[in-house]
Design an enzyme around this catalytic site. Structure first.
Site, PDB file in Angstrom:
ATOM      1  N   LYS A  80      52.148 -72.180  -7.579  1.00  0.00           N
ATOM      2  CA  LYS A  80      51.565 -73.521  -7.604  1.00  0.00           C
ATOM      3  C   LYS A  80      51.149 -73.850  -9.034  1.00  0.00           C
ATOM      4  CE  LYS A  80      50.025 -77.182  -5.518  1.00  0.00           C
ATOM      5  NZ  LYS A  80      50.892 -77.919  -4.574  1.00  0.00           N
ATOM      6  N   GLY A 180      51.627 -91.013  12.370  1.00  0.00           N
ATOM      7  CA  GLY A 180      52.035 -91.217  10.976  1.00  0.00           C
ATOM      8  C   GLY A 180      53.523 -91.504  10.902  1.00  0.00           C
ATOM      9  N   VAL A 181      53.867 -92.722  10.441  1.00  0.00           N
ATOM     10  CA  VAL A 181      55.288 -93.071  10.336  1.00  0.00           C
ATOM     11  C   VAL A 181      55.637 -93.410   8.883  1.00  0.00           C
ATOM     12  CG1 VAL A 181      55.841 -93.648  12.720  1.00  0.00           C
ATOM     13  CG2 VAL A 181      54.694 -95.361  11.314  1.00  0.00           C
ATOM     14  N   GLY A 182      55.213 -92.501   7.988  1.00  0.00           N
ATOM     15  CA  GLY A 182      55.613 -92.585   6.576  1.00  0.00           C
ATOM     16  C   GLY A 182      56.972 -91.922   6.444  1.00  0.00           C
ATOM     17  N   VAL A 184      58.198 -88.668   6.604  1.00  0.00           N
ATOM     18  CA  VAL A 184      58.635 -87.706   7.628  1.00  0.00           C
ATOM     19  C   VAL A 184      58.600 -88.333   9.024  1.00  0.00           C
ATOM     20  CG1 VAL A 184      58.131 -85.477   8.710  1.00  0.00           C
ATOM     21  CG2 VAL A 184      57.823 -85.748   6.244  1.00  0.00           C
ATOM     22  N   TYR A 186      58.665 -91.444  10.080  1.00  0.00           N
ATOM     23  CA  TYR A 186      59.667 -92.488  10.307  1.00  0.00           C
ATOM     24  C   TYR A 186      61.044 -91.867  10.593  1.00  0.00           C
ATOM     25  CZ  TYR A 186      63.202 -95.922   9.023  1.00  0.00           C
ATOM     26  OH  TYR A 186      64.315 -96.717   9.010  1.00  0.00           O
TER      27      TYR A 186
HETATM   28  P1  NAD Z   1      53.775 -90.266   3.653  1.00  0.00           P
HETATM   29  O1  NAD Z   1      52.619 -90.592   2.776  1.00  0.00           O
HETATM   30  O2  NAD Z   1      55.104 -90.849   3.375  1.00  0.00           O
HETATM   31  O3  NAD Z   1      53.405 -90.685   5.172  1.00  0.00           O
HETATM   32  C1  NAD Z   1      52.173 -90.413   5.749  1.00  0.00           C
HETATM   33  C2  NAD Z   1      51.902 -91.538   6.745  1.00  0.00           C
HETATM   34  O4  NAD Z   1      50.714 -91.210   7.467  1.00  0.00           O
HETATM   35  C3  NAD Z   1      51.658 -92.891   6.069  1.00  0.00           C
HETATM   36  O5  NAD Z   1      52.435 -93.895   6.701  1.00  0.00           O
HETATM   37  C4  NAD Z   1      50.161 -93.121   6.258  1.00  0.00           C
HETATM   38  O6  NAD Z   1      49.833 -94.488   6.354  1.00  0.00           O
HETATM   39  C5  NAD Z   1      49.919 -92.380   7.555  1.00  0.00           C
HETATM   40  N1  NAD Z   1      48.523 -91.977   7.783  1.00  0.00           N
HETATM   41  C6  NAD Z   1      47.602 -91.569   6.875  1.00  0.00           C
HETATM   42  N2  NAD Z   1      46.440 -91.316   7.481  1.00  0.00           N
HETATM   43  C7  NAD Z   1      46.638 -91.541   8.803  1.00  0.00           C
HETATM   44  C8  NAD Z   1      45.812 -91.457   9.943  1.00  0.00           C
HETATM   45  N3  NAD Z   1      44.537 -91.086   9.859  1.00  0.00           N
HETATM   46  N4  NAD Z   1      46.352 -91.738  11.165  1.00  0.00           N
HETATM   47  C9  NAD Z   1      47.636 -92.139  11.267  1.00  0.00           C
HETATM   48  N5  NAD Z   1      48.466 -92.265  10.203  1.00  0.00           N
HETATM   49  C10 NAD Z   1      47.965 -91.971   8.993  1.00  0.00           C
HETATM   50  O7  NAD Z   1      53.828 -88.688   3.717  1.00  0.00           O
HETATM   51  P2  NAD Z   1      55.036 -87.773   4.234  1.00  0.00           P
HETATM   52  O8  NAD Z   1      55.840 -87.345   3.068  1.00  0.00           O
HETATM   53  O9  NAD Z   1      55.681 -88.399   5.398  1.00  0.00           O
HETATM   54  O10 NAD Z   1      54.225 -86.482   4.705  1.00  0.00           O
HETATM   55  C11 NAD Z   1      53.525 -86.482   5.926  1.00  0.00           C
HETATM   56  C12 NAD Z   1      52.968 -85.083   6.194  1.00  0.00           C
HETATM   57  O11 NAD Z   1      54.039 -84.138   6.209  1.00  0.00           O
HETATM   58  C13 NAD Z   1      51.979 -84.565   5.134  1.00  0.00           C
HETATM   59  O12 NAD Z   1      51.032 -83.753   5.785  1.00  0.00           O
HETATM   60  C14 NAD Z   1      52.848 -83.707   4.241  1.00  0.00           C
HETATM   61  O13 NAD Z   1      52.105 -82.697   3.593  1.00  0.00           O
HETATM   62  C15 NAD Z   1      53.784 -83.108   5.270  1.00  0.00           C
HETATM   63  N6  NAD Z   1      55.056 -82.630   4.713  1.00  0.00           N
HETATM   64  C16 NAD Z   1      55.896 -83.528   4.147  1.00  0.00           C
HETATM   65  C17 NAD Z   1      57.108 -83.077   3.642  1.00  0.00           C
HETATM   66  C18 NAD Z   1      58.099 -84.039   3.054  1.00  0.00           C
HETATM   67  O14 NAD Z   1      59.283 -83.685   2.933  1.00  0.00           O
HETATM   68  N7  NAD Z   1      57.701 -85.248   2.685  1.00  0.00           N
HETATM   69  C19 NAD Z   1      57.427 -81.703   3.701  1.00  0.00           C
HETATM   70  C20 NAD Z   1      56.544 -80.817   4.300  1.00  0.00           C
HETATM   71  C21 NAD Z   1      55.349 -81.299   4.807  1.00  0.00           C
END
Ligand code: NAD
Length: 351
Positions: A80, A180-182, A184, A186
């Site tokens: 890290k 959460g529909v960001g 991952v 979505y």
């Molecule tokens: P992102 O920021 O694109 O999406 C997160 C979504 O969660 C957003 O739409 C946000 O508005 C929503 N959110 C935040 N707080 C919330 C709440 N209290 N209730 C409901 N929705 C809420 O992030 P991401 O890249 O999609 O990552 C999501 C999770 O997956 C994180 O925990 C991240 O560490 C984990 N993760 C992501 C990846 C990756 O490839 N992006 C890989 C491993 C783990």
């Protein structure tokens, strides 16, 4: 506990501090293990109040990465990097290039990629100084946005969970509550809908919910009610700590399987889930698809090979569940045990 004691307690190999007064770079790199290969780690840029907080974050995340890469079957270790500073104000080309030169000085012991506070553009900048960087732009051989691969891996993991719990792996025969529909969440919703499943969604961002509901024809649920939905699978895809003593008694699902990191507030929550008859997919196993995709850059990126590698998450989840049953332990403990066994077989790790 001083730094050397903390390193020794958790089996860390190395912690390095870098400073470049010209660019105001102050940085900590922790390498937990190189037993399986060079340590990979995200570069976080954050305004830590104290240097010790940055060190603690680096030590914790690097150890977690060792377990994640080991369980994912990658030939990479855990590391890290943390730059102390405000990414909005303090980031500059000079700072990133100084960071790149320092990473280069570690030889191939550490490979950096982006994380909170850093971007793909930053990785391109670091690449000017070192080859030990992943997650660059696709034009430079990069693997692109990892979130669709994290979602794909989660889908493979969910199939293994269904098989374990119900004896079939048919996505459409279950229903899903996605928190959460960001990135991952979505992509996961898209995959679940493409398979014909009923899906409920919630997000803190209402506009986002409306977009996703319109596009994927899913059902919106108020943010705080997602835990109460009567769906087969609860898929946390937002933030950590969502499986806790307040939420576990509310869950009506039979499986918790989602892409979010650090879902359990404490390891005891895994035991509580099990006592309530809920199967838990250890987060760092089921969400490794993005990391697997990234690792393909090391061999020359190919989408096909990335998809093939990500499909191994189903097999990994099945091994975890078999081990949990065989040893009468939680799936969380089984995941750790499998990771530790691989590390012990190849190199060294302190339990
Ligand atoms: P992102 O920021 O694109 O999406 C997160 C979504 O969660 C957003 O739409 C946000 O508005 C929503 N959110 C935040 N707080 C919330 C709440 N209290 N209730 C409901 N929705 C809420 O992030 P991401 O890249 O999609 O990552 C999501 C999770 O997956 C994180 O925990 C991240 O560490 C984990 N993760 C992501 C990846 C990756 O490839 N992006 C890989 C491993 C783990």
């Amino acid at each position: 506990m001083n730094l050397l004691e903390a390193m020794s307690a958790e089996g860390h190999e190395q912690i390095v501090h870098f400073s470049d007064p010209g660019s105001a770079l102050k940085c900590v790199v922790a390498i937990h293990s190189t037993a399986l290969g060079p340590a990979i780690g995200g570069l976080r840029m954050w305004t830590y109040a104290q240097e010790a907080d940055a060190e603690r974050a680096a030590l914790e995340s690097s150890r977690a990465m060792t377990y994640k890469t080991a369980l994912a079957g990658l030939n990479l270790g855990g590391g890290k990097a943390v730059i102390i500073g405000d990414p909005e104000k303090d980031k500059s080309e000079a700072l990133l290039r100084a960071f790149g030169r320092f990473i280069n000085s570690l030889g191939r012991r550490f490979i950096v990629t982006d994380d909170v506070g850093t971007t793909v553009d930053d990785m391109d900048c670091i690449r000017e100084e070192t080859a030990h960087v992943l997650g660059v732009h696709p034009v430079h051989g990069g693997s692109g946005d990892p979130s669709s691969f994290t979602a794909l891996g989660t889908l493979h993991g969910i199939r293994a969970c269904l098989e374990r719990r119900f004896g079939h792996a048919e996505i459409a025969r279950a229903s899903y509550a996605v928190q959460g529909v960001g990135g991952v969440g979505y992509h996961l919703v898209q995959l679940l809908r493409a398979a014909g499943a009923k899906v409920f969604v919630a997000d803190i961002n209402q506009e986002r919910v409306e977009q996703v509901v319109d596009e994927t024809r899913t059902e919106a649920v108020p943010m705080h009610q997602i835990y109460d939905v009567d769906a087969t699978v609860f898929a946390p895809c937002a933030m950590g700590g969502v499986i806790n003593e307040d939420t576990v008694p509310r869950l009506r699902c039979q499986i918790v399987a989602g892409g979010a990191s650090n879902q359990l507030e404490s390891n005891e929550c895994a035991t509580e889930l099990e006592q309530r008859g809920i199967l838990y997919a250890p987060d760092y196993a089921i969400n490794a698809g993005g990391l697997m995709n990234l690792a393909v850059e090391l061999e020359g990126y190919s989408d096909e090979r990335a998809r093939h590698r990500v499909s191994s998450i189903g097999r990994i989840m099945r091994r975890i569940f078999e081990r949990a049953r065989g040893d009468s332990i939680t799936s969380w403990q089984a995941a750790d045990r499998l990771a530790e066994e691989r590390l012990l077989a190849v190199g060294q790790i302190r339990r």
